[in-house]
Write an enzyme that holds these catalytic residues in place. Sequence first.
Site, PDB file in Angstrom:
ATOM      1  N   VAL A 127       0.976  -1.340  -0.004  1.00 37.42           N
ATOM      2  CA  VAL A 127       0.139   0.028   0.144  1.00 37.42           C
ATOM      3  C   VAL A 127       0.921   1.250   0.058  1.00 37.42           C
ATOM      4  O   VAL A 127       1.884   1.311   0.732  1.00 37.42           O
ATOM      5  CB  VAL A 127      -0.882  -0.034   1.411  1.00 37.42           C
ATOM      6  CG1 VAL A 127      -1.813   1.218   1.408  1.00 37.42           C
ATOM      7  CG2 VAL A 127      -1.596  -1.119   1.630  1.00 37.42           C
ATOM      8  N   HIS A 128       0.536   2.153  -0.794  1.00 41.41           N
ATOM      9  CA  HIS A 128       1.566   3.293  -0.845  1.00 41.41           C
ATOM     10  C   HIS A 128       0.817   4.562  -1.768  1.00 41.41           C
ATOM     11  O   HIS A 128       1.436   5.567  -1.538  1.00 41.41           O
ATOM     12  CB  HIS A 128       3.066   3.006  -1.565  1.00 41.41           C
ATOM     13  CG  HIS A 128       2.704   2.863  -2.977  1.00 41.41           C
ATOM     14  ND1 HIS A 128       2.474   2.091  -3.794  1.00 41.41           N
ATOM     15  CD2 HIS A 128       3.048   3.854  -4.109  1.00 41.41           C
ATOM     16  CE1 HIS A 128       2.437   2.208  -4.821  1.00 41.41           C
ATOM     17  NE2 HIS A 128       2.863   3.307  -5.275  1.00 41.41           N
TER      18      HIS A 128
END
Length: 356
Positions: free
Chosen positions: A204-205
């Site tokens: 996740v980013h």
Amino acid sequence: MKIAIILGTRPEIIKMSPIIRELEKRNSNYFILHTGQHYSYNLDQVFFDQLKLPRPKYNLRVGSGTHAEETGKMLIGIEKILLKEKPDIILVEGDTNTVLAGALAATKLNILVGHVEAGLRSFDREMPEEINRTLTDHISDFLFAPTEKAKQNLLKEGIPSEKIFVTGNTIVDAVYQNLKLSNIQFNTLNDLDINSDDYFLVTVHRQENVDNKERFQGILDGLKLVHEELDIPIIFPIHPRTKKRMKQFNLKPEGLTLIDPIDYLSFLQLESKAKLILTDSGGVQEEACILRVPCVTLRYNTERPETIEVGANVLAGTDPNEIVEKVKFMLNKKRDWNNPFGDGKAGKRIVKILLG
Ligand code: UD1
Ligand code: UDP
């Protein structure tokens, strides 16, 4: 023909690597200009080392900042180098600030622009990537669309069909070129004390997820619920943006094995042997699809709808219960879909179009 490859972040290095390898093979006249948008060893140099890519001739070292700071510094630096080197064409890949800066600097100097991975659309203008990719497409001269669907997006926006080439996505080339190597050279599962088909992999980013405290909290709560209900290790190589926001928002992840971002061969191995992947990454959605590993996308839209159409991926958003439901749904999927992103020869095709 002299080609400038402009890149600056992890996914661009990986997805440009098949093109760079092809240019090397042909002994072509080209050079690499790195903007320095990514600079930490494990987001940057590790990929040059591992994929045996030539060092960039230039590195602008722009580092991190606001969108305007990053893009503005890049524009100034890229223009200077293009004026000196006078390439006939520049190539950019994807949808980062580096891509927009490269394309904009070049087109203002009347240098041709080739956009690799053209025509993707999430139709969500709140994502910085959507702005970058749309603007870049409209100032490009060669649009290398990975799929027919991407080509249709471009045609609908009035881009002339003579400029568009459906080539497949170079990520397929990268996966095919490196997967075997990864299984020969590494034993990442052993190192992490996990077993094949018995763990989930998470990344996740994206800005819209991790810069928003509620959304980020929703994702972490969803992952915690998944861990509680399914009792399976969840491996999460954590992007520096994500790490920074986690600290800033004082969020405490539970039920997750957090590790630093890892090299490409190890990551490919982790992907290929995972029971399921949860992600908001573009490249990871594609790789999961290519590797026939079910994917749950932690977003409300995707510019990779092909993955959903073939049954490899679903959108879960950031609501914890929805994340658990979508994970259960995807675990029951038969892994029999076909990869919609091409035959692994996109890099060769692109170079052939440019050099004949
Ligand atoms: C960028 C791209 C995104 C892409 C991602 C790939 C834009 C607008 N975003 O997001 O589309 O999916 O790269 O990973 O171009 N940082 C480090 N070390 C680094 C790089 C960044 O610690 O080498 C940290 C810094 O705190 C920085 C933050 O990460 O502020 C964000 O970096 P930035 O390059 O602005 O955006 P990404 O989130 O990496
Ligand atoms: N990747 C990697 N190590 C990691 C996480 C991702 O090598 O720890 C690779 C992954 O295989 C994919 C690319 O990075 O090819 C995706 O980049 P990212 O998710 O940063 O960006 P996006 O694709 O969303 O733009």
